[in-house]
Design a protein around this motif. Sequence first.
Motif, PDB file in Angstrom:
ATOM      1  N   GLN A  38       0.837  -1.196   0.000  1.00  7.79           N
ATOM      2  CA  GLN A  38       0.000   0.000   0.000  1.00  7.79           C
ATOM      3  C   GLN A  38       0.876   1.253   0.000  1.00  7.79           C
ATOM      4  O   GLN A  38       0.598   2.206  -0.726  1.00  7.79           O
ATOM      5  N   TYR A  39       1.943   1.250   0.781  1.00  9.97           N
ATOM      6  CA  TYR A  39       2.875   2.382   0.811  1.00  9.97           C
ATOM      7  C   TYR A  39       3.515   2.581  -0.566  1.00  9.97           C
ATOM      8  O   TYR A  39       3.603   3.712  -1.058  1.00  9.97           O
ATOM      9  N   ASN A  40       3.944   1.493  -1.198  1.00  7.52           N
ATOM     10  CA  ASN A  40       4.551   1.596  -2.529  1.00  7.52           C
ATOM     11  C   ASN A  40       3.545   2.069  -3.573  1.00  7.52           C
ATOM     12  O   ASN A  40       3.898   2.810  -4.487  1.00  7.52           O
ATOM     13  N   TYR A  41       2.290   1.654  -3.458  1.00 10.05           N
ATOM     14  CA  TYR A  41       1.253   2.102  -4.383  1.00 10.05           C
ATOM     15  C   TYR A  41       1.026   3.609  -4.248  1.00 10.05           C
ATOM     16  O   TYR A  41       0.936   4.327  -5.251  1.00 10.05           O
ATOM     17  N   ILE A  42       0.952   4.096  -3.018  1.00 11.58           N
ATOM     18  CA  ILE A  42       0.764   5.532  -2.799  1.00 11.58           C
ATOM     19  C   ILE A  42       1.956   6.310  -3.339  1.00 11.58           C
ATOM     20  O   ILE A  42       1.796   7.356  -3.984  1.00 11.58           O
ATOM     21  N   GLN A  43       3.146   5.805  -3.112  1.00 11.24           N
ATOM     22  CA  GLN A  43       4.346   6.478  -3.607  1.00 11.24           C
ATOM     23  C   GLN A  43       4.373   6.469  -5.137  1.00 11.24           C
ATOM     24  O   GLN A  43       4.735   7.468  -5.765  1.00 11.24           O
ATOM     25  N   ALA A  44       3.979   5.374  -5.756  1.00 10.69           N
ATOM     26  CA  ALA A  44       3.933   5.302  -7.218  1.00 10.69           C
ATOM     27  C   ALA A  44       2.902   6.281  -7.774  1.00 10.69           C
ATOM     28  O   ALA A  44       3.142   6.929  -8.805  1.00 10.69           O
ATOM     29  N   LYS A  45       1.745   6.397  -7.121  1.00 12.79           N
ATOM     30  CA  LYS A  45       0.736   7.365  -7.556  1.00 12.79           C
ATOM     31  C   LYS A  45       1.268   8.796  -7.459  1.00 12.79           C
ATOM     32  O   LYS A  45       0.989   9.622  -8.327  1.00 12.79           O
ATOM     33  N   ASN A  46       2.041   9.093  -6.424  1.00 16.62           N
ATOM     34  CA  ASN A  46       2.642  10.421  -6.296  1.00 16.62           C
ATOM     35  C   ASN A  46       3.637  10.685  -7.430  1.00 16.62           C
ATOM     36  O   ASN A  46       3.671  11.779  -7.990  1.00 16.62           O
ATOM     37  N   HIS A  47       4.451   9.684  -7.767  1.00 16.01           N
ATOM     38  CA  HIS A  47       5.391   9.826  -8.890  1.00 16.01           C
ATOM     39  C   HIS A  47       4.625  10.038 -10.195  1.00 16.01           C
ATOM     40  O   HIS A  47       5.039  10.833 -11.040  1.00 16.01           O
ATOM     41  N   LEU A  48       3.519   9.344 -10.348  1.00 22.43           N
ATOM     42  CA  LEU A  48       2.705   9.472 -11.564  1.00 22.43           C
ATOM     43  C   LEU A  48       2.117  10.879 -11.671  1.00 22.43           C
ATOM     44  O   LEU A  48       2.142  11.484 -12.751  1.00 22.43           O
ATOM     45  N   ARG A  49       1.620  11.406 -10.575  1.00 18.68           N
ATOM     46  CA  ARG A  49       1.093  12.779 -10.581  1.00 18.68           C
ATOM     47  C   ARG A  49       2.180  13.786 -10.913  1.00 18.68           C
ATOM     48  O   ARG A  49       1.962  14.729 -11.675  1.00 18.68           O
ATOM     49  N   PHE A  50       3.368  13.590 -10.339  1.00 18.81           N
ATOM     50  CA  PHE A  50       4.476  14.492 -10.632  1.00 18.81           C
ATOM     51  C   PHE A  50       4.837  14.445 -12.111  1.00 18.81           C
ATOM     52  O   PHE A  50       5.046  15.484 -12.743  1.00 18.81           O
ATOM     53  N   LEU A  51       4.901  13.237 -12.667  1.00 16.30           N
ATOM     54  CA  LEU A  51       5.239  13.088 -14.081  1.00 16.30           C
ATOM     55  C   LEU A  51       4.186  13.746 -14.965  1.00 16.30           C
ATOM     56  O   LEU A  51       4.521  14.415 -15.953  1.00 16.30           O
ATOM     57  N   GLU A  52       2.924  13.603 -14.616  1.00 20.30           N
ATOM     58  CA  GLU A  52       1.853  14.231 -15.382  1.00 20.30           C
ATOM     59  C   GLU A  52       1.976  15.763 -15.337  1.00 20.30           C
ATOM     60  O   GLU A  52       1.877  16.438 -16.369  1.00 20.30           O
ATOM     61  N   GLU A  53       2.201  16.311 -14.152  1.00 23.14           N
ATOM     62  CA  GLU A  53       2.369  17.760 -14.025  1.00 23.14           C
ATOM     63  C   GLU A  53       3.604  18.242 -14.781  1.00 23.14           C
ATOM     64  O   GLU A  53       3.588  19.312 -15.392  1.00 23.14           O
ATOM     65  N   TYR A  54       4.669  17.459 -14.743  1.00 21.01           N
ATOM     66  CA  TYR A  54       5.899  17.828 -15.441  1.00 21.01           C
ATOM     67  C   TYR A  54       5.664  17.882 -16.952  1.00 21.01           C
ATOM     68  O   TYR A  54       6.097  18.826 -17.623  1.00 21.01           O
ATOM     69  N   ILE A  55       4.980  16.896 -17.490  1.00 27.67           N
ATOM     70  CA  ILE A  55       4.721  16.867 -18.938  1.00 27.67           C
ATOM     71  C   ILE A  55       3.785  18.011 -19.333  1.00 27.67           C
ATOM     72  O   ILE A  55       3.988  18.662 -20.361  1.00 27.67           O
ATOM     73  N   LYS A  56       2.780  18.271 -18.518  1.00 26.07           N
ATOM     74  CA  LYS A  56       1.856  19.367 -18.828  1.00 26.07           C
ATOM     75  C   LYS A  56       2.534  20.733 -18.748  1.00 26.07           C
ATOM     76  O   LYS A  56       2.129  21.665 -19.425  1.00 26.07           O
ATOM     77  N   SER A  57       3.561  20.850 -17.931  1.00 31.34           N
ATOM     78  CA  SER A  57       4.248  22.133 -17.788  1.00 31.34           C
ATOM     79  C   SER A  57       5.290  22.375 -18.885  1.00 31.34           C
ATOM     80  O   SER A  57       5.780  23.495 -19.021  1.00 31.34           O
ATOM     81  N   MET A  58       5.610  21.353 -19.667  1.00 28.23           N
ATOM     82  CA  MET A  58       6.588  21.527 -20.749  1.00 28.23           C
ATOM     83  C   MET A  58       5.978  22.397 -21.842  1.00 28.23           C
ATOM     84  O   MET A  58       4.811  22.250 -22.191  1.00 28.23           O
ATOM     85  N   GLU A  59       6.793  23.297 -22.379  1.00 28.49           N
ATOM     86  CA  GLU A  59       6.294  24.218 -23.396  1.00 28.49           C
ATOM     87  C   GLU A  59       6.070  23.525 -24.734  1.00 28.49           C
ATOM     88  O   GLU A  59       5.083  23.764 -25.409  1.00 28.49           O
ATOM     89  N   SER A  60       6.997  22.684 -25.128  1.00 28.23           N
ATOM     90  CA  SER A  60       6.872  22.026 -26.423  1.00 28.23           C
ATOM     91  C   SER A  60       7.231  20.549 -26.292  1.00 28.23           C
ATOM     92  O   SER A  60       8.221  20.194 -25.659  1.00 28.23           O
ATOM     93  N   LEU A  61       6.417  19.724 -26.923  1.00 28.49           N
ATOM     94  CA  LEU A  61       6.669  18.285 -26.899  1.00 28.49           C
ATOM     95  C   LEU A  61       7.088  17.767 -28.275  1.00 28.49           C
ATOM     96  O   LEU A  61       7.107  16.562 -28.492  1.00 28.49           O
TER      97      LEU A  61
END
Length: 108
Positions: A38-61
């Motif tokens: 459960q701890y690893n799942y929560i941590q993985a979800k946090n990494h996933l949210r960070f990655l999503e925010e990082y990609i959305k914040s990129m100016e050009s893909l």
Amino acid sequence: MKKSFTLFSTLILILLFSLLAVKIFETKNITSINILKQYNYIQAKNHLRFLEEYIKSMESLEMVDKIQIKNDNFEILALIKKEDEKFTAFLSVKALDYKVRVFKKIEL
């Protein structure tokens, strides 16, 4: 006859208490494994949210097709594809030591 009955009943009691102790330890072990997952799942979800925010914040893909972030405990990966002026990102975070993996698909 009394001594043998006493010895037999003592052995039966020791057997019952040892089986009960094994059952208790198994339950505690399963509970701790579930808490770790459960701890690893929560941590993985946090990494996933960070990655999503990082990609959305990129100016050009335009020039990016793959993003991989180095981590000791997780494999963090994003595959980006362009389809008809739209970008689709497939995000994946996998725990290396446990069988925990989360996915997400976003369209930009």
